[in-house]
Design an enzyme around this catalytic site. Structure first.
Site, short mmCIF file in Angstrom:
data_model
loop_
_atom_site.label_atom_id
_atom_site.label_comp_id
_atom_site.label_asym_id
_atom_site.label_seq_id
_atom_site.Cartn_x
_atom_site.Cartn_y
_atom_site.Cartn_z
N HIS B 130 0.85 -1.19 0.00
CA HIS B 130 0.00 0.00 0.00
C HIS B 130 0.89 1.25 0.00
O HIS B 130 2.10 1.15 0.21
CB HIS B 130 -1.01 -0.01 1.16
N ASP B 207 5.38 -5.01 7.61
CA ASP B 207 4.21 -4.17 7.84
C ASP B 207 3.07 -5.10 8.27
O ASP B 207 2.52 -5.84 7.45
CB ASP B 207 3.88 -3.43 6.54
N GLN B 210 -2.27 -5.33 8.54
CA GLN B 210 -3.43 -6.18 8.26
C GLN B 210 -3.35 -7.55 8.94
O GLN B 210 -4.34 -8.27 8.98
CB GLN B 210 -3.59 -6.38 6.74
N LYS B 233 -6.75 -0.54 13.84
CA LYS B 233 -7.30 -1.71 13.13
C LYS B 233 -7.49 -2.88 14.07
O LYS B 233 -7.92 -3.96 13.66
CB LYS B 233 -6.36 -2.10 11.99
N CYS B 373 -5.73 2.62 -1.23
CA CYS B 373 -4.37 3.12 -1.07
C CYS B 373 -3.35 2.12 -1.57
O CYS B 373 -2.27 1.95 -1.00
CB CYS B 373 -4.08 3.52 0.39
#
Lengths: 149, 416
Positions: B130, B207, B210, B233, B373
């Site tokens: 992203h 990262d 998610q 999140k 994104c």
């Protein structure tokens, strides 16, 4: 359904979306080309404006990619301003912005044609940007044409 | 249905009552919140924790000797420990509070990469990143002349690991990669990538924006070097993120933002940096956000979130299967269900995602429409935008069915 969907997706909008008027590009040195994006959703409109005299819109076309609101708005916009005087087109752009942001316009003005179809958009702030994309392109095209002449 | 899954379903019903917003009506309809990859909703426990702070013990942290400041400092600092335990970090001082994943990556780019890399050094990214894991590196490339290389994504929506073996070379100093793609739902085999990177003496930034909300993350077992993620999140407040890195790496980092709290001594001639992690946290931090995040972590641990997330994955797969049967829908993402997470992007032929999402909203279904994104990734597959449904553990079969039924309404309005 009373959720605004019928009002948002009026037949006239769906018709312009499915059968866009003045879609395509115009070639030539004197054609003004303005590309506008909506960075939020990736919608894109390229407006091609041709005016030989600098006073009249001889031809206008668009190429675009995006939702029914942005694409039908481009179609309706080109239909409205083609053959009109540049100054008049500029006024129509202003009236469109007034209308879409909830202001009052002269509804009896015939030159505003199908603008009324976007009444339903006013309830959905996120979509006002979609509807305005093509009009911003036209506005910029006219401004850059004025700079040239 | 097995007794086990029946129990989990009952548990979901119970959990849902902790989230006040799930009772909201949207356009007169029941809310089906399927935009969890963008941000999760918050349980009462987190909301109350912030209320409690401001009502009872709020003051600035690391400052005064007065009772309120001591209490709020203690609450704030205790979250560092909670985060460290959550990802199995060995040292609580390796936890740096940031504004979010984006901020964490930018901080690492400017504090480590800028000061340790030179012209010609390579940073390896992938084609499923992203914007947060692309743009900071573009900026750094333009600033100091590093070279960026991308691990390609294959037609089956997975990363080309064979190509990665060549792309991660001896010039590579850093591999910065998402654990899970936010637009395709692809789970990346990070262990393979970490091995490849370490074999070439490069470090790896994962990262986890998610992945961490859904699964156990053990930085020591995986031998991760740098990990970034966001609180919002995973039930926490917005404006809080984590940058974790091995202490050896943090010692190579220079502070990027100067100000109060990040110094140990200031004269009119200059300043000495405070200890790690404080030297990276200038100014008054997001005290309420961090304390709220601590409560979110406690909540996740208490409800045994991993079991519940496995259940929401079942619901995501159930929805995906129903969507696959709709001939007007095209679904993106890996075919192998072991390689995908609880989110999927889809496209409806001849209906723009914006229009799909608008009509879904009129039916109470919240999904994301757009490029998520991750513009270059979607463009690679020939889309400028998609609709994305993303699930979390409070989603139930009713949410799934509401999405499916609402898609029929979308079809009726546009395709007939």
């Amino acid at each position: 359904m009373n959720d605004g969907m019928d009002e948002l997706y009026r037949d006239i909008i769906l018709d312009h979306y499915r059968n866009p008027r003045n879609s395509g590009s115009i070639e030539g040195d004197s054609v003004i080309i303005i590309e506008e994006f909506n960075p939020l959703c990736g919608d894109k409109i390229i407006v091609y404006l041709h005016s030989l005299s600098g006073e009249l819109i001889d031809d206008i076309k668009f190429i675009g990619e995006g939702c029914s609101i942005s694409q039908s708005s481009a179609s309706i916009m080109t239909d409205l301003v083609i053959g009109k005087k540049i100054e008049h087109a500029k006024q129509i752009v202003q009236q469109f912005h007034t209308f879409i942001t909830g202001g009052n316009i002269d509804e009896d003005d015939n030159s505003l044609g199908d603008i009324d179809a976007f009444k339903g958009v006013r309830k959905f702030p996120a979509r006002i940007k979609c509807a305005g994309l093509a009009w911003n392109s036209l506005d910029k095209a006219i401004d850059s044409m004025k700079k040239l002449t | 249905m097995s007794l086990e899954s029946k129990k989990l379903l009952d548990r979901t019903t119970q959990i849902r009552s902790d989230f006040p917003i799930l009772d909201r009506k949207i356009n007169g309809k029941r809310l089906a919140y399927l935009d969890n990859a963008a941000s999760s909703q918050k349980p009462m426990q987190v909301i109350s924790k912030i209320n409690d702070l401001y009502s009872n013990y709020y003051a600035n942290v690391h400052r005064g000797v007065h009772s309120l400041s001591m209490e709020s400092t203690e609450a704030y600092e205790s979250v560092r420990e909670k985060v460290a335990k959550f990802i199995n970090a060995g040292n609580i001082n390796e936890i740096i509070f940031t504004k979010g994943t984006t901020d964490s990556i930018n901080l690492f780019a400017q504090s480590w990469a800028k000061n340790n890399l030179k012209k010609g050094d390579r940073i390896v990214l992938s084609e499923i990143e992203h914007h947060a894991n692309l743009v900071p590196w573009f900026m750094l490339r333009d600033e100091i002349g590093i070279e960026l290389a991308f691990i390609p994504v294959l037609d089956d929506y997975t990363l080309d690991i064979e190509a990665a073996k060549k792309i991660i070379n001896s010039n590579t100093r850093l591999v910065s990669i998402s654990h899970i793609s936010n637009s395709l739902g692809t789970i990346v085999p990070i262990k393979d990538i970490i091995d490849l990177a370490h074999h070439n003496n490069a470090i790896v930034l994962i990262d986890g924006a998610q992945s961490i909300p859904h699964q156990n993350m053990n930085v020591i077992d995986l031998d991760i070097d740098v990990l970034v993620f966001s609180a919002h999140k995973m039930l926490g407040p917005t404006g809080v993120g984590i940058l974790w890195a091995k202490m050896d790496i943090l010692k190579q980092c220079e502070p990027v933002i100067g100000g109060g709290d990040m110094i140990s001594k200031v004269t009119f001639d200059g300043a000495l940096w405070n200890d790690i992690p404080f030297r990276f946290e200038a100014g008054t931090p997001n005290i309420a956000g961090v304390i709220g995040f601590g409560e979110a972590i406690d909540y996740l641990n208490e409800i045994n979130y991993i079991d519940l997330c496995n259940q929401s994955h079942v619901i995501s797969e159930y929805t995906r299967n129903l969507l696959e049967e709709m001939e007007f829908v095209e679904i993106l993402g890996p075919k192998d269900k072991l390689l995908r997470t609880s989110l999927f992007s889809f496209d409806i032929k001849n209906i723009h995602p914006h229009d799909v999402a608008q009509i879904l909203d009129s039916e109470g279904v919240a999904v994301r429409a757009g490029h998520h994104c991750a513009q270059p990734t979607l463009n690679k597959f020939g889309f400028s935008s998609t609709v994305r449904a993303s699930f979390y553990f409070y989603n139930n079969f009713e949410d799934a069915n509401q999405l499916i039924e609402s898609l029929q309404i979308v079809k009726k309005r546009f395709l007939q």
